[in-house]
Every structure is written in C-alpha cells, then in structure tokens.
Design a protein around this motif. Structure first.
Motif, PDB file in Angstrom:
ATOM      1  N   MET A  69       0.837  -1.175   0.000  1.00 17.11           N
ATOM      2  CA  MET A  69       0.000   0.000   0.000  1.00 17.11           C
ATOM      3  C   MET A  69       0.880   1.235   0.000  1.00 17.11           C
ATOM      4  O   MET A  69       1.773   1.345   0.828  1.00 17.11           O
ATOM      5  N   ASN A  70       0.641   2.148  -0.917  1.00 19.63           N
ATOM      6  CA  ASN A  70       1.438   3.357  -1.000  1.00 19.63           C
ATOM      7  C   ASN A  70       1.054   4.370   0.061  1.00 19.63           C
ATOM      8  O   ASN A  70       1.894   4.939   0.728  1.00 19.63           O
ATOM      9  N   GLU A  71      -0.218   4.614   0.197  1.00 17.36           N
ATOM     10  CA  GLU A  71      -0.708   5.585   1.156  1.00 17.36           C
ATOM     11  C   GLU A  71      -1.535   4.839   2.188  1.00 17.36           C
ATOM     12  O   GLU A  71      -2.387   4.026   1.849  1.00 17.36           O
ATOM     13  N   ASP A  72      -1.262   5.087   3.469  1.00 15.24           N
ATOM     14  CA  ASP A  72      -1.996   4.377   4.503  1.00 15.24           C
ATOM     15  C   ASP A  72      -3.455   4.797   4.502  1.00 15.24           C
ATOM     16  O   ASP A  72      -3.783   5.969   4.695  1.00 15.24           O
ATOM     17  N   PRO A  73      -4.366   3.845   4.294  1.00  8.39           N
ATOM     18  CA  PRO A  73      -5.794   4.164   4.315  1.00  8.39           C
ATOM     19  C   PRO A  73      -6.238   4.424   5.746  1.00  8.39           C
ATOM     20  O   PRO A  73      -5.563   4.029   6.708  1.00  8.39           O
ATOM     21  N   GLU A  74      -7.369   5.077   5.872  1.00  5.73           N
ATOM     22  CA  GLU A  74      -7.885   5.398   7.201  1.00  5.73           C
ATOM     23  C   GLU A  74      -9.398   5.510   7.134  1.00  5.73           C
ATOM     24  O   GLU A  74      -9.941   6.000   6.140  1.00  5.73           O
ATOM     25  N   ILE A  75     -10.057   5.048   8.183  1.00  2.67           N
ATOM     26  CA  ILE A  75     -11.495   5.214   8.305  1.00  2.67           C
ATOM     27  C   ILE A  75     -11.802   5.524   9.770  1.00  2.67           C
ATOM     28  O   ILE A  75     -11.160   4.979  10.664  1.00  2.67           O
ATOM     29  N   ARG A  76     -12.754   6.432   9.980  1.00  2.00           N
ATOM     30  CA  ARG A  76     -13.126   6.855  11.337  1.00  2.00           C
ATOM     31  C   ARG A  76     -14.632   6.827  11.486  1.00  2.00           C
ATOM     32  O   ARG A  76     -15.355   7.026  10.516  1.00  2.00           O
ATOM     33  N   MET A  77     -15.080   6.643  12.725  1.00  2.00           N
ATOM     34  CA  MET A  77     -16.505   6.701  12.999  1.00  2.00           C
ATOM     35  C   MET A  77     -16.708   7.224  14.423  1.00  2.00           C
ATOM     36  O   MET A  77     -16.012   6.802  15.347  1.00  2.00           O
ATOM     37  N   THR A  78     -17.641   8.160  14.568  1.00  2.00           N
ATOM     38  CA  THR A  78     -18.051   8.630  15.886  1.00  2.00           C
ATOM     39  C   THR A  78     -19.287   7.840  16.283  1.00  2.00           C
ATOM     40  O   THR A  78     -20.215   7.679  15.491  1.00  2.00           O
ATOM     41  N   LEU A  79     -19.288   7.350  17.506  1.00  4.03           N
ATOM     42  CA  LEU A  79     -20.357   6.489  18.007  1.00  4.03           C
ATOM     43  C   LEU A  79     -20.870   7.013  19.344  1.00  4.03           C
ATOM     44  O   LEU A  79     -20.150   7.716  20.057  1.00  4.03           O
ATOM     45  N   LEU A  80     -22.065   6.637  19.689  1.00  4.79           N
ATOM     46  CA  LEU A  80     -22.592   6.897  21.009  1.00  4.79           C
ATOM     47  C   LEU A  80     -22.128   5.759  21.907  1.00  4.79           C
ATOM     48  O   LEU A  80     -22.193   4.589  21.517  1.00  4.79           O
ATOM     49  N   ALA A  81     -21.660   6.080  23.091  1.00 12.90           N
ATOM     50  CA  ALA A  81     -21.153   5.055  24.007  1.00 12.90           C
ATOM     51  C   ALA A  81     -22.313   4.269  24.601  1.00 12.90           C
ATOM     52  O   ALA A  81     -22.731   4.486  25.737  1.00 12.90           O
ATOM     53  N   GLU A  82     -22.828   3.360  23.793  1.00 12.75           N
ATOM     54  CA  GLU A  82     -23.905   2.441  24.171  1.00 12.75           C
ATOM     55  C   GLU A  82     -23.498   1.047  23.703  1.00 12.75           C
ATOM     56  O   GLU A  82     -22.754   0.912  22.726  1.00 12.75           O
ATOM     57  N   PRO A  83     -23.959   0.011  24.370  1.00 13.66           N
ATOM     58  CA  PRO A  83     -23.525  -1.352  24.014  1.00 13.66           C
ATOM     59  C   PRO A  83     -23.672  -1.706  22.533  1.00 13.66           C
ATOM     60  O   PRO A  83     -22.825  -2.407  21.978  1.00 13.66           O
ATOM     61  N   SER A  84     -24.702  -1.214  21.879  1.00  9.29           N
ATOM     62  CA  SER A  84     -24.896  -1.553  20.462  1.00  9.29           C
ATOM     63  C   SER A  84     -23.797  -0.983  19.565  1.00  9.29           C
ATOM     64  O   SER A  84     -23.629  -1.439  18.429  1.00  9.29           O
ATOM     65  N   SER A  85     -23.029  -0.035  20.053  1.00  8.72           N
ATOM     66  CA  SER A  85     -21.951   0.544  19.245  1.00  8.72           C
ATOM     67  C   SER A  85     -20.844  -0.457  18.959  1.00  8.72           C
ATOM     68  O   SER A  85     -20.124  -0.327  17.965  1.00  8.72           O
ATOM     69  N   ALA A  86     -20.691  -1.462  19.802  1.00  8.55           N
ATOM     70  CA  ALA A  86     -19.669  -2.485  19.544  1.00  8.55           C
ATOM     71  C   ALA A  86     -19.957  -3.217  18.239  1.00  8.55           C
ATOM     72  O   ALA A  86     -19.041  -3.548  17.489  1.00  8.55           O
ATOM     73  N   VAL A  87     -21.238  -3.436  17.946  1.00  3.75           N
ATOM     74  CA  VAL A  87     -21.620  -4.097  16.685  1.00  3.75           C
ATOM     75  C   VAL A  87     -21.217  -3.230  15.497  1.00  3.75           C
ATOM     76  O   VAL A  87     -20.650  -3.725  14.517  1.00  3.75           O
ATOM     77  N   LEU A  88     -21.504  -1.945  15.571  1.00  4.38           N
ATOM     78  CA  LEU A  88     -21.139  -1.028  14.486  1.00  4.38           C
ATOM     79  C   LEU A  88     -19.627  -0.979  14.295  1.00  4.38           C
ATOM     80  O   LEU A  88     -19.137  -0.983  13.163  1.00  4.38           O
ATOM     81  N   ALA A  89     -18.886  -0.939  15.387  1.00  3.55           N
ATOM     82  CA  ALA A  89     -17.422  -0.884  15.298  1.00  3.55           C
ATOM     83  C   ALA A  89     -16.859  -2.162  14.679  1.00  3.55           C
ATOM     84  O   ALA A  89     -15.931  -2.100  13.863  1.00  3.55           O
ATOM     85  N   ARG A  90     -17.417  -3.308  15.056  1.00  2.00           N
ATOM     86  CA  ARG A  90     -16.964  -4.567  14.444  1.00  2.00           C
ATOM     87  C   ARG A  90     -17.201  -4.561  12.942  1.00  2.00           C
ATOM     88  O   ARG A  90     -16.338  -4.972  12.156  1.00  2.00           O
ATOM     89  N   GLU A  91     -18.362  -4.091  12.519  1.00  2.00           N
ATOM     90  CA  GLU A  91     -18.680  -4.051  11.086  1.00  2.00           C
ATOM     91  C   GLU A  91     -17.787  -3.053  10.345  1.00  2.00           C
ATOM     92  O   GLU A  91     -17.407  -3.278   9.200  1.00  2.00           O
ATOM     93  N   LEU A  92     -17.441  -1.954  11.002  1.00  2.00           N
ATOM     94  CA  LEU A  92     -16.525  -0.983  10.407  1.00  2.00           C
ATOM     95  C   LEU A  92     -15.168  -1.643  10.156  1.00  2.00           C
ATOM     96  O   LEU A  92     -14.574  -1.482   9.082  1.00  2.00           O
ATOM     97  N   VAL A  93     -14.679  -2.386  11.123  1.00  2.00           N
ATOM     98  CA  VAL A  93     -13.400  -3.094  10.974  1.00  2.00           C
ATOM     99  C   VAL A  93     -13.495  -4.125   9.851  1.00  2.00           C
ATOM    100  O   VAL A  93     -12.608  -4.220   9.007  1.00  2.00           O
TER     101      VAL A  93
END
Length: 129
Positions: free
Chosen positions: A1-25
C-alpha cells in the motif's frame, strides 16, 4: 500500500456501538485486502476496545479509527474518560473484566495514551500480519 488508508466513525457510548465498530473493521480490512483470520481477530479487538469505552463513558461520544501502520492494521478507540484501563483478574464466571487480556492476546502491540487533541484517552492495538 502506497498511502496508509484510514477510516473513522463517531459512536454513542452504548452497548450496540460495539456491533457497528466490528462491522466498520470488517468492511475496512476486507476492502484493504487483509486475510479473513486477521479481520476476525481485529473485529474482536475493536469490539473489546469499544466495550471498554462504553463502560467508561456511557451515553457520551466515542470514536473508532482504523488505519494501517507498518503494513498492519492499527485499531484505535477514543473516549472522553480520563480513567486509564488496567488489566484485572476476572473470575471464571465473570461476564466482564477480560477486555485488555483479550486485546493483549490478539495484538502485536497495544497501549493507552492521553488524547493529543481532546480530553480523554486512546486505546490502540497494532495487529500482527
């Protein structure tokens, strides 16, 4: 990879956010061509980081970031709490308390640092390739 890719997400600190973070990864690392076993381990690590952030800052904003460093996935989770997580022994029947142990077991390196631009801290994990 020439340029390091990056992705970010702001989440609400609630248990369901772990699901969103896993899917983002999953989305990011699959798109960037990483092997399935590494994607699955990275999903677990991010889930633990987000769960710790939820426990530290319930109801507030937290942030997840995924990038590549040294050709390996770098996972980060920011939360506004000043309290630093510490590994602690968990009883066999405990439902919590193993987050940092799980992160340490899957990451090449991991740590916690104060946020450079905000209050709070960043928990990070560099995954093995």
């Amino acid at each position: 990879m020439n340029e390091d890719p990056e992705i970010r997400m702001t989440l609400l600190a609630e248990p369901s956010s772990a699901v969103l973070a896993r899917e983002l990864v999953r989305y990011a690392l699959t798109t960037w061509g990483f092997a399935r076993p590494l994607v699955l381990d990275s999903m677990l690590v991010m889930s633990e980081m987000v769960t710790n952030a939820v426990n530290a800052a319930r109801g507030q904003e937290i942030r997840a970031r995924i990038t590549v460093q040294q050709d390996a996935p770098l996972l980060e989770c920011w939360d506004p709490s000043p309290g630093l997580p510490r590994p602690r022994p968990a009883l066999v029947d405990s439902e919590s308390g193993r987050g940092l142990l799980i992160i340490a077991g899957h990451a090449k390196e991991y740590g916690v640092r104060p946020s450079a631009i905000d209050r709070g801290k960043v928990v990070w994990a560099l995954m093995p390739i």
